[in-house]
Design a protein around this motif. Structure first.
Motif, PDB file in Angstrom:
ATOM      1  N   VAL A  12       0.855  -1.188   0.000  1.00 39.00           N
ATOM      2  CA  VAL A  12       0.000   0.000   0.000  1.00 39.00           C
ATOM      3  C   VAL A  12       0.892   1.239   0.000  1.00 39.00           C
ATOM      4  CG1 VAL A  12      -0.161   0.044   2.525  1.00 39.00           C
ATOM      5  CG2 VAL A  12      -1.984   1.074   1.147  1.00 39.00           C
ATOM      6  N   GLN A  13       0.383   2.306  -0.562  1.00 39.03           N
ATOM      7  CA  GLN A  13       1.134   3.563  -0.543  1.00 39.03           C
ATOM      8  C   GLN A  13       0.999   4.238   0.817  1.00 39.03           C
ATOM      9  OE1 GLN A  13      -0.283   5.872  -3.915  1.00 39.03           O
ATOM     10  NE2 GLN A  13       1.455   5.168  -5.132  1.00 39.03           N
ATOM     11  N   GLY A  16      -2.228   5.190   3.026  1.00 40.47           N
ATOM     12  CA  GLY A  16      -3.296   4.243   2.768  1.00 40.47           C
ATOM     13  C   GLY A  16      -3.685   3.437   3.993  1.00 40.47           C
ATOM     14  N   SER A  17      -4.585   2.486   3.763  1.00 39.69           N
ATOM     15  CA  SER A  17      -5.135   1.678   4.855  1.00 39.69           C
ATOM     16  C   SER A  17      -5.110   0.207   4.494  1.00 39.69           C
ATOM     17  CB  SER A  17      -6.578   2.090   5.153  1.00 39.69           C
ATOM     18  OG  SER A  17      -6.661   3.433   5.580  1.00 39.69           O
ATOM     19  N   ASN A  84      -4.707   2.660   9.510  1.00 47.16           N
ATOM     20  CA  ASN A  84      -4.920   3.835   8.678  1.00 47.16           C
ATOM     21  C   ASN A  84      -3.680   4.720   8.686  1.00 47.16           C
ATOM     22  OD1 ASN A  84      -7.595   2.972   8.306  1.00 47.16           O
ATOM     23  ND2 ASN A  84      -8.309   4.147  10.087  1.00 47.16           N
ATOM     24  N   SER A  85      -3.628   5.620   7.741  1.00 46.19           N
ATOM     25  CA  SER A  85      -2.505   6.565   7.649  1.00 46.19           C
ATOM     26  C   SER A  85      -1.161   5.848   7.736  1.00 46.19           C
ATOM     27  CB  SER A  85      -2.615   7.621   8.762  1.00 46.19           C
ATOM     28  OG  SER A  85      -3.845   8.317   8.684  1.00 46.19           O
ATOM     29  N   VAL A 121       4.669  -0.728   3.008  1.00 50.12           N
ATOM     30  CA  VAL A 121       4.165   0.621   2.750  1.00 50.12           C
ATOM     31  C   VAL A 121       5.212   1.369   1.932  1.00 50.12           C
ATOM     32  CG1 VAL A 121       3.240   2.725   3.748  1.00 50.12           C
ATOM     33  CG2 VAL A 121       2.941   0.547   4.950  1.00 50.12           C
TER      34      VAL A 121
END
Length: 123
Positions: A12-13, A16-17, A84-85, A121
């Motif tokens: 995920v970037q 993202g979550s 999250n985040s 990430v």
């Protein structure tokens, strides 16, 4: 004995979550404290979050507080970690652990573990 299987990891970037799941089988799920831990390459496994067997009590590592949420559904024998985040420093293999008599942050005290799920990430 209880068996744990994590899922939900992936790439995920940043920002993202992801939602991790820890499905259990075997003995009564509701009797276990469930903990989430992570391990990055070359580092020791570290505490992320824990939830009591009733779900009423949770604790978080300072590094994830306000971004991650731990929960459980005792009817589905499953624990969750909503992330999250996400940040690049969250990249690690995430593990869930279970124990009947310990509610704490020391991974060495947990009796049962899943195989882990990779979270990556990108920046």
């Amino acid at each position: 004995q209880v068996q744990l299987v994590e899922s939900g990891g992936g790439l995920v970037q940043a920002g993202g979550s992801l939602r991790l799941s820890c499905a259990t089988s075997g003995r009564t799920f509701s009797a276990y404290t469930m903990g989430w831990f992570r391990q990055a390459p070359g580092l020791e496994r570290e505490f992320v979050a824990i939830i009591s067997w009733t779900g009423a009590t949770t604790r978080y590592a300072d590094s994830v507080k306000g971004r991650f949420t731990v929960s459980r559904d005792n009817t589905r024998n499953t624990a969750y970690l909503q992330m999250n985040s996400l940040k690049p420093e969250d990249t690690a293999v995430y593990y869930c652990g279970a124990d009947t008599s310990y509610f704490g942050t020391d991974w060495k005290e947990y009796d049962y573990w899943g195989q882990g799920t990779q979270v990556t990430v990108s920046s």
